[in-house]
Design an enzyme around this catalytic site. Sequence first.
Site, PDB file in Angstrom:
ATOM      1  N   CYS A 105       0.830  -1.203   0.000  1.00 19.97           N
ATOM      2  CA  CYS A 105       0.000   0.000   0.000  1.00 19.97           C
ATOM      3  C   CYS A 105       0.870   1.261   0.000  1.00 19.97           C
ATOM      4  O   CYS A 105       1.977   1.258   0.538  1.00 19.97           O
ATOM      5  CB  CYS A 105      -0.917   0.019   1.224  1.00 19.97           C
ATOM      6  SG  CYS A 105      -2.189  -1.249   1.148  1.00 19.97           S
ATOM      7  N   CYS A 187      -3.548   0.073  -3.277  1.00 22.02           N
ATOM      8  CA  CYS A 187      -4.205   0.421  -2.016  1.00 22.02           C
ATOM      9  C   CYS A 187      -3.521   1.601  -1.343  1.00 22.02           C
ATOM     10  O   CYS A 187      -2.375   1.921  -1.640  1.00 22.02           O
ATOM     11  CB  CYS A 187      -4.260  -0.795  -1.088  1.00 22.02           C
ATOM     12  SG  CYS A 187      -2.681  -1.625  -0.846  1.00 22.02           S
TER      13      CYS A 187
END
Length: 286
Positions: A105, A187
């Site tokens: 992420c 993400c």
Amino acid sequence: RLWHQPLKHREWNGTGSTAHFQDIFLGRCYIYTQLVQPEFRPYHMQHTFETKLLIFTSHVLSLRDRDCKKIEEAFRNAFISKDPCEVTEEDYHPLMELASQTVPCDKTVFWSRTKELAHQYTWVRQEMFTLENTLLGYVADGLTWCGDSGSSEMNYQSCPDWRKDCKNNSVTVFWKVLSKMFAENACGMVQVVLNGSLSNAFSKDSTFGGVEVHNLHPEKVHTLQAWVMHDIGKSPSDSCSGSSIMDLKSIMSKRNIKFTCQDNYRPVKFLQCVRNPEDSSCSLRT
Ligand code: N1C
């Protein structure tokens, strides 16, 4: 006189498959899985313990034992012996399953018409990933490939051109599927490097505007940060306040993803300045 008549393939308007395609693909796959790993990077480019651990678990571990020959085979099976204008997204799904990869992420970097600069950025910031910093993006980058419905060989003479022949060709469909998956897997905070020396820094017709933007998952991606970069020596044509960026902003707001934009983001600007140290925009006072 030719003793072995070359197989007659259909003729297209684009350049043919890259010579030695298979060797390049396999060689790149081995380089990526065996050498392009954080442990092998020079000491000064190594990550902090945390990012290293993150990348190691989610990214590298999953690749170590990937079988390049299997990946190459799945890749070939997607388009070989097929009309290169009738390749479907499904054709590439077995390959995607075999070679799928996750990026940590906050580390995904998209780009549109800023390929070189975006890659220089992720080269210096080695914990960040463009699509070409993932296995499949890395092995296919810059290559051309196509098959032929009448043969199990690749066509090295010509391949379909996106404009003149067809949109659903083996190369275009591949980048579409791969870009889609790359965006779906992103993400946290994601970044995009855009070209402010074009009249439209954001274009709905690009892979970024047509595929990636629409495949970000709002449950996973909270913010998209855009960096609009002006080429040094060219006059700026678009910026964060221009209408193309407003379009991007409104798409993101409809998609419930926070959007921020910055012109000439300093870390990327510094990279441009390494090449153009004498430019007035690179002096310390500006
Ligand atoms: O159409 P674009 O740029 O907006 O595509 C870039 C965008 C990036 O964020 C990547 O994640 O889409 C992904 N991507 C690639 O990584 C890539 N590598 C090579 C899309 N296309 C890619 N290519 C080839 O460049 C491919 O043949 C495609 O048609 C071009 C798109 O480049 P662009 O127009 O500058």
